[in-house]
Scaffold this motif. Structure first.
Motif, PDB file in Angstrom:
ATOM      1  N   TRP A   1      46.984  53.214   9.535  1.00  0.00           N
ATOM      2  CA  TRP A   1      46.983  54.015  10.838  1.00  0.00           C
ATOM      3  C   TRP A   1      45.707  54.851  10.593  1.00  0.00           C
TER       4      TRP A   1
ATOM      5  N   LEU B   1      53.735  58.850  13.862  1.00  0.00           N
ATOM      6  CA  LEU B   1      52.559  58.305  13.872  1.00  0.00           C
ATOM      7  C   LEU B   1      52.264  56.990  14.230  1.00  0.00           C
ATOM      8  N   ASP B   2      53.357  56.170  14.069  1.00  0.00           N
ATOM      9  CA  ASP B   2      53.233  54.738  14.381  1.00  0.00           C
ATOM     10  C   ASP B   2      53.562  54.387  15.701  1.00  0.00           C
TER      11      ASP B   2
ATOM     12  N   LYS C   1      42.536  49.658  19.138  1.00  0.00           N
ATOM     13  CA  LYS C   1      43.557  49.795  20.332  1.00  0.00           C
ATOM     14  C   LYS C   1      44.517  48.744  19.775  1.00  0.00           C
ATOM     15  N   ILE C   2      45.160  49.036  18.648  1.00  0.00           N
ATOM     16  CA  ILE C   2      46.411  48.219  18.337  1.00  0.00           C
ATOM     17  C   ILE C   2      47.560  49.024  18.487  1.00  0.00           C
ATOM     18  N   PRO C   3      48.505  48.633  19.455  1.00  0.00           N
ATOM     19  CA  PRO C   3      49.630  49.468  19.742  1.00  0.00           C
ATOM     20  C   PRO C   3      50.456  49.357  18.444  1.00  0.00           C
ATOM     21  N   THR C   4      50.743  48.554  17.800  1.00  0.00           N
ATOM     22  CA  THR C   4      51.865  48.758  16.430  1.00  0.00           C
ATOM     23  C   THR C   4      51.160  47.944  15.605  1.00  0.00           C
TER      24      THR C   4
ATOM     25  N   ASP D   1      51.022  55.134  20.551  1.00  0.00           N
ATOM     26  CA  ASP D   1      50.262  54.404  21.549  1.00  0.00           C
ATOM     27  C   ASP D   1      51.163  54.375  22.682  1.00  0.00           C
ATOM     28  N   GLU D   2      50.761  54.745  23.798  1.00  0.00           N
ATOM     29  CA  GLU D   2      51.446  54.948  25.159  1.00  0.00           C
ATOM     30  C   GLU D   2      52.023  53.628  25.457  1.00  0.00           C
ATOM     31  N   ARG D   3      51.425  52.323  25.019  1.00  0.00           N
ATOM     32  CA  ARG D   3      52.029  51.253  25.491  1.00  0.00           C
ATOM     33  C   ARG D   3      53.383  50.964  25.062  1.00  0.00           C
ATOM     34  N   LEU D   4      53.720  51.657  24.111  1.00  0.00           N
ATOM     35  CA  LEU D   4      54.988  51.146  23.165  1.00  0.00           C
ATOM     36  C   LEU D   4      56.166  51.822  23.630  1.00  0.00           C
TER      37      LEU D   4
ATOM     38  N   ARG E   1      53.145  46.937  12.868  1.00  0.00           N
ATOM     39  CA  ARG E   1      54.089  45.812  12.338  1.00  0.00           C
ATOM     40  C   ARG E   1      54.187  44.478  13.153  1.00  0.00           C
TER      41      ARG E   1
END
Lengths: 417, 275
Positions: free
Chosen positions: B133, A12-13, B142-145, A16-19, B147
């Motif tokens: 989440w 889940l975390d 649009k927040i990639p992570t 995001d494709e940018r990760l 943490r």
């Protein structure tokens, strides 16, 4: 097609494709390297610093890294280390306590006077000194939160006043000897872990590290979040097992691991747990980061400040008792001289920010090891305190400069300053 | 001049939050005088006004930072008193202040749950992360992570975090104080999208803004304050000049004069080019 399936199965975390994704030991090491390059150095500079300091002193005097000397070094670091734990808490909320040295001296004098002169039982004498420490912290907190006195000034006033009370308590003789057969002195000087127990503790520590890590990873996976791989957790635990095992084996060649040092480490672990896993710890970091935001989020900021000042003075009182027990005497120089600044320097060298909101309980442990190593090494070289002050000062300056540079790098790489 | 406009744009449904005759004085200064305001569920009401019009005071009255001297606040058909931020929160009125009030050193999860952490003995980080989440997904944030410390997020992302945090208590009305003031073009668009999603979820949204373009982009109705008093409620498609006139108090004002000058000089330039 394969990409789509992979994305659907991603935790889940990490959707995001940018990760950038990666798993296992290699990815973990790459992640650590990336963090270091962007200025998130963690404990690395301190560990490197310790290596440098130890190498230099060992090359100058081969006694330095002997088991006997390292045992001594660890025992000596406990008292100021405990004081530094309190300083870490105060620095985390962006305040300062300059009086920890005086408070520790006062506590030592108080313990000695009540125990030796008035014949109180040792536990009662210690409890009284700890209570006095807590009360001092409470008074500071009231001055800071209700009257708006800057903590710098409030504790500077405390530094002088409590030094005065310490001298007055000790009276004309200026020193009170604590009998060697008292439990406190025995604990601080002669109590060492049996060899078998020290190894058991190492195994327990490594096992516990793995168990908590594995438990967390399982919960996270069950909840559909990313988690550390089991290989990584095993590798981490084995590293700790071997590292600690070697250290304990080496110390056991001399007197072994002192109960005093173990107690200090236990205090570090407890404080670390409180700071990272409890609501109180979260509010300490929040207040240090942005006190107004914390207030609007419903945190009782005044109570947080109070808890932290009380904790700091209590730790200082405990450290003072230990210092007196190490010496088997409370005298006018207990807590005087460089104790104050060493405790603050230890917290800062260990990586606690002076501006609040950044640091950890381990800062006190690592910082005091650096400071005590310098002090111990210079004593072995027969250099007097003038050199100790100069070099400790230089190391502190170096640590703060390194932190400033790393902070700039973190900002440039978009990490928390 | 503004009266017909006001009559034409009454709240479409029963208001969830309505203010009647709210006044607030600071010493001799009347910051708010007899102010009325209605917000319905699923509606975006913009409050505009010049500096000193009483916009921020109104926000603070609604969020419980200040208490109104007189007047009534009705929330979900019940007359209520909002005496403290906790009261506002308990009622279901959430406020995102202009400075966002985030802790830069804490990560997104820690900020979202600050002051109301999920505990099972100790802090339950896993549950908090999952709920973070879910919340951010609902807002299509649009927040990639989550943490990373908030310090490393952009202005728009921080605004998103602040808005998401206000939604945690499941509010009925959300008040945004200058949500786009510090943002770039793309980030502003993101926040405006977010506001539309809040409306679509059935929340009443009160948006304070200086920026007429943003106001017209998302607001259903525009309430104008001038010198602490109501000065008309407009439909969002009312001409900007009319709203500006209500904000400043006359059709012949600095803004309109400047617009005229620009128009005239442009015409003059065009004439020259034609020659």
């Amino acid at each position: 097609m394969a990409d789509v399936r992979e994305a659907a199965a991603a935790p889940l975390d990490l959707l995001d494709e940018r990760l950038r994704r990666g798993e296992g030991l290699k990815a973990a090491l790459a992640g650590i390297w990336g963090r270091v390059r962007s200025g998130d150095l963690g404990a690395l500079p301190i560990v490197l610093g310790l290596v440098v300091i130890w190498t230099v002193f060992q090359s100058l005097n081969s006694v330095f890294l002997s088991s006997a000397n390292l045992v001594n070094l660890l025992m000596e670091s406990a008292s100021v280390g405990i004081i530094a734990l309190g300083v870490v808490c105060v620095l985390l909320v962006g305040q300062i306590d300059l009086s920890v040295g005086s408070v520790s001296g006062l506590s030592a004098a108080l313990t000695a006077v009540t125990f030796v002169k008035h014949g109180w039982p040792m536990p009662l004498a210690m409890a009284a000194a700890l209570a006095a420490g807590a009360a001092i912290g409470f008074v500071y907190a009231q001055m800071v939160t209700r009257l708006g006195v800057p903590s710098f000034v409030a504790t500077l006033a405390g530094l002088l006043s409590f030094l005065g009370i310490q001298l007055w308590l000790l009276g004309d003789t200026g020193a009170i000897n604590i009998p060697f057969d008292s439990g406190l002195v025995h604990f601080a000087q002669l109590a060492f872990l049996p060899e078998w127990l020290s190894y058991v503790l190492v195994v327990v520590a490594a096992g516990w590290l793995f168990a908590t890590g594995y438990g967390l990873a399982r919960t996270r996976r069950a909840a559909g979040l990313s988690a550390r791989s089991t290989t990584l957790l095993v590798a981490r635990s084995v590293t700790v097992l071997l590292g600690l095992g070697f250290a304990v084996w080496y110390l056991n060649r001399a007197r072994g691991v002192g109960w005093l040092f173990v107690s200090f480490v236990v205090l570090v672990l407890i404080l670390n747990y409180a700071l990272t896993r409890t609501g109180w710890g979260r509010s300490v970091f929040a207040v240090g980061g942005n006190a107004e935001a914390a207030r609007r989020a419903g945190i009782n900021v005044r109570r947080v400040y109070t808890s932290v000042f009380v904790l700091c003075s209590t730790f200082a009182a405990l450290g003072g008792m230990i210092a007196a027990a190490r010496l088997a005497a409370a005298n006018q120089s207990t807590g005087a001289g460089d104790v104050n600044l060493n405790a603050i320097a230890a917290a800062v060298i260990g990586g606690t920010s002076l501006f609040g909101g950044r640091g950890s309980a381990f800062a006190a442990l690592l910082g005091i090891l650096v400071i005590q190593s310098i002090s111990n090494g210079l004593t072995l070289l027969d250099l007097d305190s003038s050199f100790r002050f100069i070099i400790t000062g230089l190391v502190l300056a170096l640590a703060v400069m390194l932190d400033s540079v790393a902070r700039r790098s973190r900002v440039a790489h978009g990490r928390a300053a | 001049m503004t009266a017909p406009a006001a009559a034409a744009s009454q709240a479409p449904t029963r208001p969830i939050l309505s203010l009647r005759g709210v006044s607030k004085n600071f010493g001799a200064v009347a910051a708010l005088t007899e102010v009325d305001l209605d917000v319905a569920a699923g509606e975006v009401v913009a409050i505009v006004g010049d500096n000193g019009a009483g916009k921020s005071t109104l926000v603070k009255v609604l969020s419980g930072v200040h208490r109104a001297d007189t007047g009534t606040v009705t929330f979900a058909d019940r007359e209520v008193t909002v005496a403290s931020p906790a009261d506002a929160h308990a009622l279901g009125i959430a406020t995102v202040f202009q400075d966002l009030a985030l802790c830069e050193n804490l990560n997104v999860i820690q900020n979202l749950f600050l002051g109301r952490e999920v505990r099972r003995g100790r802090l339950d980080e896993v549950t908090m992360e999952i709920r973070s989440w879910e919340l951010l997904r609902q807002l299509s944030a649009k927040i990639p992570t989550v943490r990373v410390p908030v310090a490393s997020l952009s202005g728009g992302q921080r605004q998103t975090v602040a808005i998401a945090r206000s939604l945690l208590g499941d509010p009925k009305v959300i008040i945004l104080d200058e949500p786009t003031a510090a943002l770039g073009v793309a980030q502003t668009a993101e926040v405006l999208n977010l506001i539309e999603r809040l409306r679509d979820r059935g929340l009443g949204v009160i948006m304070i803004s200086h920026n007429m373009e943003d106001v017209r982009a998302v607001a259903d109705r525009v309430a104008v304050l001038r010198l602490g008093r109501n000065n008309g409620v407009f439909d969002a498609d009312a001409p900007t000049e009319e709203i500006v006139a209500a904000m400043i108090g006359a059709s012949d004002n600095a803004v309109s004069r400047r617009a005229n000058q620009r128009r005239q000089s442009r015409q003059r330039r065009q004439r020259k080019e034609e020659e």
